[in-house]
Write a protein that holds these residues in place. Sequence first.
Motif, PDB file in Angstrom:
ATOM      1  N   PHE A 517       0.829  -1.199   0.000  1.00 14.17           N
ATOM      2  CA  PHE A 517       0.000   0.000   0.000  1.00 14.17           C
ATOM      3  C   PHE A 517       0.867   1.254   0.000  1.00 14.17           C
ATOM      4  O   PHE A 517       2.015   1.249   0.459  1.00 14.17           O
ATOM      5  CB  PHE A 517      -0.907   0.024   1.236  1.00 14.17           C
ATOM      6  CG  PHE A 517      -1.881  -1.125   1.270  1.00 14.17           C
ATOM      7  CD1 PHE A 517      -3.077  -1.073   0.559  1.00 14.17           C
ATOM      8  CD2 PHE A 517      -1.595  -2.266   2.024  1.00 14.17           C
ATOM      9  CE1 PHE A 517      -3.958  -2.128   0.622  1.00 14.17           C
ATOM     10  CE2 PHE A 517      -2.479  -3.325   2.074  1.00 14.17           C
ATOM     11  CZ  PHE A 517      -3.667  -3.261   1.357  1.00 14.17           C
ATOM     12  N   SER A 518       0.267   2.310  -0.478  1.00  9.74           N
ATOM     13  CA  SER A 518       0.907   3.624  -0.345  1.00  9.74           C
ATOM     14  C   SER A 518       0.864   4.040   1.131  1.00  9.74           C
ATOM     15  O   SER A 518      -0.006   3.585   1.898  1.00  9.74           O
ATOM     16  CB  SER A 518       0.179   4.655  -1.208  1.00  9.74           C
ATOM     17  OG  SER A 518       0.228   4.276  -2.561  1.00  9.74           O
ATOM     18  N   THR A 519       1.776   4.906   1.489  1.00  4.06           N
ATOM     19  CA  THR A 519       1.849   5.323   2.898  1.00  4.06           C
ATOM     20  C   THR A 519       1.970   6.834   3.002  1.00  4.06           C
ATOM     21  O   THR A 519       2.401   7.510   2.048  1.00  4.06           O
ATOM     22  CB  THR A 519       3.050   4.680   3.603  1.00  4.06           C
ATOM     23  OG1 THR A 519       4.238   5.006   2.892  1.00  4.06           O
ATOM     24  CG2 THR A 519       2.896   3.173   3.698  1.00  4.06           C
ATOM     25  N   VAL A 520       1.614   7.342   4.200  1.00  9.11           N
ATOM     26  CA  VAL A 520       1.744   8.770   4.523  1.00  9.11           C
ATOM     27  C   VAL A 520       2.390   8.871   5.909  1.00  9.11           C
ATOM     28  O   VAL A 520       1.923   8.239   6.868  1.00  9.11           O
ATOM     29  CB  VAL A 520       0.375   9.468   4.534  1.00  9.11           C
ATOM     30  CG1 VAL A 520       0.542  10.933   4.956  1.00  9.11           C
ATOM     31  CG2 VAL A 520      -0.289   9.380   3.154  1.00  9.11           C
ATOM     32  N   LEU A 521       3.430   9.708   5.985  1.00  8.21           N
ATOM     33  CA  LEU A 521       4.136   9.925   7.267  1.00  8.21           C
ATOM     34  C   LEU A 521       3.769  11.303   7.788  1.00  8.21           C
ATOM     35  O   LEU A 521       3.864  12.302   7.067  1.00  8.21           O
ATOM     36  CB  LEU A 521       5.647   9.830   7.080  1.00  8.21           C
ATOM     37  CG  LEU A 521       6.493  10.192   8.288  1.00  8.21           C
ATOM     38  CD1 LEU A 521       6.269   9.223   9.463  1.00  8.21           C
ATOM     39  CD2 LEU A 521       7.978  10.243   7.914  1.00  8.21           C
ATOM     40  N   THR A 522       3.344  11.336   9.022  1.00  9.12           N
ATOM     41  CA  THR A 522       3.126  12.621   9.693  1.00  9.12           C
ATOM     42  C   THR A 522       3.996  12.669  10.941  1.00  9.12           C
ATOM     43  O   THR A 522       4.259  11.638  11.590  1.00  9.12           O
ATOM     44  CB  THR A 522       1.649  12.798  10.091  1.00  9.12           C
ATOM     45  OG1 THR A 522       1.292  11.792  11.033  1.00  9.12           O
ATOM     46  CG2 THR A 522       0.729  12.733   8.877  1.00  9.12           C
ATOM     47  N   ILE A 523       4.470  13.906  11.227  1.00 12.41           N
ATOM     48  CA  ILE A 523       5.204  14.144  12.465  1.00 12.41           C
ATOM     49  C   ILE A 523       4.480  15.264  13.174  1.00 12.41           C
ATOM     50  O   ILE A 523       4.313  16.360  12.612  1.00 12.41           O
ATOM     51  CB  ILE A 523       6.674  14.535  12.188  1.00 12.41           C
ATOM     52  CG1 ILE A 523       7.379  13.403  11.388  1.00 12.41           C
ATOM     53  CG2 ILE A 523       7.418  14.823  13.499  1.00 12.41           C
ATOM     54  CD1 ILE A 523       8.816  13.774  10.981  1.00 12.41           C
ATOM     55  N   ASN A 524       4.047  14.890  14.350  1.00 14.51           N
ATOM     56  CA  ASN A 524       3.245  15.821  15.147  1.00 14.51           C
ATOM     57  C   ASN A 524       2.063  16.337  14.331  1.00 14.51           C
ATOM     58  O   ASN A 524       1.711  17.511  14.354  1.00 14.51           O
ATOM     59  CB  ASN A 524       4.075  16.978  15.674  1.00 14.51           C
ATOM     60  CG  ASN A 524       5.104  16.519  16.697  1.00 14.51           C
ATOM     61  OD1 ASN A 524       4.961  15.450  17.301  1.00 14.51           O
ATOM     62  ND2 ASN A 524       6.140  17.315  16.899  1.00 14.51           N
ATOM     63  N   GLY A 525       1.450  15.419  13.541  1.00 12.44           N
ATOM     64  CA  GLY A 525       0.244  15.728  12.772  1.00 12.44           C
ATOM     65  C   GLY A 525       0.503  16.401  11.452  1.00 12.44           C
ATOM     66  O   GLY A 525      -0.422  16.633  10.687  1.00 12.44           O
ATOM     67  N   GLU A 526       1.731  16.729  11.162  1.00  9.42           N
ATOM     68  CA  GLU A 526       2.055  17.402   9.901  1.00  9.42           C
ATOM     69  C   GLU A 526       2.572  16.362   8.905  1.00  9.42           C
ATOM     70  O   GLU A 526       3.474  15.585   9.228  1.00  9.42           O
ATOM     71  CB  GLU A 526       3.102  18.482  10.149  1.00  9.42           C
ATOM     72  CG  GLU A 526       3.502  19.219   8.877  1.00  9.42           C
ATOM     73  CD  GLU A 526       4.648  20.205   9.127  1.00  9.42           C
ATOM     74  OE1 GLU A 526       5.027  20.875   8.152  1.00  9.42           O
ATOM     75  OE2 GLU A 526       5.139  20.288  10.264  1.00  9.42           O
ATOM     76  N   GLU A 527       1.975  16.369   7.725  1.00  7.51           N
ATOM     77  CA  GLU A 527       2.430  15.425   6.700  1.00  7.51           C
ATOM     78  C   GLU A 527       3.829  15.780   6.265  1.00  7.51           C
ATOM     79  O   GLU A 527       4.119  16.919   5.888  1.00  7.51           O
ATOM     80  CB  GLU A 527       1.493  15.437   5.484  1.00  7.51           C
ATOM     81  CG  GLU A 527       1.871  14.415   4.430  1.00  7.51           C
ATOM     82  CD  GLU A 527       0.932  14.390   3.248  1.00  7.51           C
ATOM     83  OE1 GLU A 527       1.422  14.474   2.082  1.00  7.51           O
ATOM     84  OE2 GLU A 527      -0.317  14.289   3.458  1.00  7.51           O
ATOM     85  N   VAL A 528       4.665  14.748   6.302  1.00 14.66           N
ATOM     86  CA  VAL A 528       6.081  14.959   6.002  1.00 14.66           C
ATOM     87  C   VAL A 528       6.440  14.299   4.675  1.00 14.66           C
ATOM     88  O   VAL A 528       7.183  14.864   3.872  1.00 14.66           O
ATOM     89  CB  VAL A 528       6.954  14.409   7.146  1.00 14.66           C
ATOM     90  CG1 VAL A 528       8.426  14.460   6.777  1.00 14.66           C
ATOM     91  CG2 VAL A 528       6.696  15.198   8.427  1.00 14.66           C
ATOM     92  N   ASP A 529       5.880  13.120   4.419  1.00 16.17           N
ATOM     93  CA  ASP A 529       6.285  12.393   3.205  1.00 16.17           C
ATOM     94  C   ASP A 529       5.208  11.364   2.857  1.00 16.17           C
ATOM     95  O   ASP A 529       4.383  10.990   3.704  1.00 16.17           O
ATOM     96  CB  ASP A 529       7.636  11.710   3.424  1.00 16.17           C
ATOM     97  CG  ASP A 529       8.290  11.277   2.120  1.00 16.17           C
ATOM     98  OD1 ASP A 529       7.802  11.698   1.023  1.00 16.17           O
ATOM     99  OD2 ASP A 529       9.267  10.506   2.155  1.00 16.17           O
ATOM    100  N   THR A 530       5.255  10.923   1.585  1.00 20.98           N
ATOM    101  CA  THR A 530       4.399   9.816   1.121  1.00 20.98           C
ATOM    102  C   THR A 530       5.259   8.850   0.335  1.00 20.98           C
ATOM    103  O   THR A 530       6.335   9.216  -0.166  1.00 20.98           O
ATOM    104  CB  THR A 530       3.266  10.321   0.210  1.00 20.98           C
ATOM    105  OG1 THR A 530       3.817  10.930  -0.958  1.00 20.98           O
ATOM    106  CG2 THR A 530       2.373  11.295   0.948  1.00 20.98           C
ATOM    107  N   ALA A 531       4.766   7.631   0.195  1.00 20.51           N
ATOM    108  CA  ALA A 531       5.485   6.625  -0.594  1.00 20.51           C
ATOM    109  C   ALA A 531       4.465   5.730  -1.296  1.00 20.51           C
ATOM    110  O   ALA A 531       3.411   5.414  -0.743  1.00 20.51           O
ATOM    111  CB  ALA A 531       6.389   5.797   0.299  1.00 20.51           C
ATOM    112  N   SER A 532       4.799   5.344  -2.502  1.00 17.57           N
ATOM    113  CA  SER A 532       3.938   4.410  -3.247  1.00 17.57           C
ATOM    114  C   SER A 532       4.163   3.006  -2.719  1.00 17.57           C
ATOM    115  O   SER A 532       5.173   2.709  -2.079  1.00 17.57           O
ATOM    116  CB  SER A 532       4.265   4.451  -4.751  1.00 17.57           C
ATOM    117  OG  SER A 532       4.069   5.743  -5.267  1.00 17.57           O
ATOM    118  N   ALA A 533       3.189   2.142  -3.041  1.00 13.29           N
ATOM    119  CA  ALA A 533       3.303   0.749  -2.618  1.00 13.29           C
ATOM    120  C   ALA A 533       4.575   0.138  -3.182  1.00 13.29           C
ATOM    121  O   ALA A 533       4.916   0.366  -4.354  1.00 13.29           O
ATOM    122  CB  ALA A 533       2.078  -0.048  -3.061  1.00 13.29           C
ATOM    123  N   ASP A 534       5.219  -0.620  -2.316  1.00 14.98           N
ATOM    124  CA  ASP A 534       6.431  -1.355  -2.677  1.00 14.98           C
ATOM    125  C   ASP A 534       7.545  -0.409  -3.136  1.00 14.98           C
ATOM    126  O   ASP A 534       8.359  -0.758  -3.997  1.00 14.98           O
ATOM    127  CB  ASP A 534       6.115  -2.395  -3.759  1.00 14.98           C
ATOM    128  CG  ASP A 534       7.163  -3.502  -3.807  1.00 14.98           C
ATOM    129  OD1 ASP A 534       7.814  -3.742  -2.779  1.00 14.98           O
ATOM    130  OD2 ASP A 534       7.300  -4.126  -4.888  1.00 14.98           O
TER     131      ASP A 534
END
Length: 582
Positions: A517-534
Amino acid sequence: MLKKSKVTISVIAILLMLCSTVPVNADTNIQIIGNGNTVTFNDLNGYSWASDAISSFASRGIIEGDGNGKFNPANKVTREQFAKMLVLTFNAPLKNATSETFADVPTGRWSSTYIETCKDFLTGYTNPFGGLPTFHPAEAATREDIAVALVRMLGLTDKDANNAKYASYMFSDAGSISSSLLGYVSIAAERNLISGYNDGTFRPQQSISKAEAVVLLNRATKQAVTSINSDLDLSAKVITSNDPKKVTLQIEAEEGTKVTVDGNSVTMNNNGFGKYEGSYPYTFTGEGSKTFTVTGTKAGKTKTVSATAAYQLDAPVLTITYCPGEVANKNINLTGSMYDKNYSTTLTINGSKVDVSSEGKTSNWFWPCTLKEGKNTFNFVLTSSSGKTTTQTKTVNYSVGGPELTITSCPAEVSDKNVALRGTLYDKDYNTVLTINGEAVATSTAGYNSNWNWTYSLKEGENTLNFVLTSSSGKTVSQTKTINYNAAKPELTIGYCPSEVTNNTVTIRGSIYDKNFSTVLTINGEEVDTASADYKSNWEKTYTLKEGENTFKFVLTSYSGKEVTETKTITYKAAQSDTNPS
């Protein structure tokens, strides 16, 4: 007594005298007065050669005397007298003219009925200037006239003469015979209806006496029939041919007979043995029977006979050599043969044309057919070109086995979202279609084993898969499989995040990854980065710190809903100055 007797005798004598003085015109009396009575004439001395015929004709009412016991045998016969004698001799049905046929024979003339009746035998004379012909009723009948009339009255024509020029060889004065009548005189002489004189002449234009006329007519009646009252010789029989719808009516009659079949004239030919033969062809348009009415007429006599022909066809022959009651295969070949002796045939099965055959020939046929599951009914109809049919009905029961579905790969538990499903499908007789959860996945051709594979995207948890393999016959095979998919959590790596720093800024680094799956990274609620599946994505984020503890909450969330959380603390201590106070 004596006086009384004399008186009686005198009265009788007076009555006889009165009767003898009553004039009798034989020519105007059209009643038959003989009817078998004996009639005696007193003037036949020297006519022994004619006396029997004269007596016979008188007794039958054909001829009459003058009322005084005399026949006057030497008197010439006029044309109208001979017309009457001819009609009465042959007992011809009398005909009354509705209008004048001859210019010199008014309808009121005593002889008009006789002349009208025999006009086809004793003909008149053509008017060269047009208009009605003439008959010359009071003229003496000539030997030529009488020869022709006798031949025609017997139903003969000049074509019945063995030699149409016989008169030319027999009579020295044949040149005096009318050219158009030579054939008639020839046949009359051949058959001894009339003869010539001792000097070899015929004398065609010479008149004949009453005695001669009676003898000639008497001779003609003996040739025509044994007795004027005897039955006319007429027969008919039906002759069939190779084609049963065509028949021929074979007719035989005594010579000179005119024949009709159902009112249609039939050409009769002399067979050389004193008989006439003729044929009447008939073609049936359909099956049934036909009764023919055959009518013969000759010399005033008529006879009717009937003959019946029938047209009944045999049905064409249909043989079915292969049509099984039970089969396991969808496709079969029906076979057999067909035949009709007289007609071509056409075979249909369930209305479809299968084969044709020629008349008289056996034809072998076959018909490939595709069955449906269950009972298959076949109507065989063999029709000949005559319209005759032979029908047979056969039933073939086809038991269809279901198509074959094999699933070689379908795991019960997976951690990957996408799973590859595999297997084979097969049907001996029909094409097939495989669906998984209603979606067409693969197909196969009849008789071929087909490998299939399909990648399926799972949802987390239990996934139910319905496999349905359907043949084109409508037969189905179903299987149900369950795959449990436990999705793995996404991977969060924090590569750099110090616990203590002396600078008020810091750059935190790491990576994120999820296979499915694609992913979303947040730090302290702020979106920092995304990544595609695999796909592994490196991320970094710079923060300005406040003095003291700085808390960072890292949350990595996949699209499957899974998440990973980490918390880090960075303590920021400001650096102290090294300068001493003075």
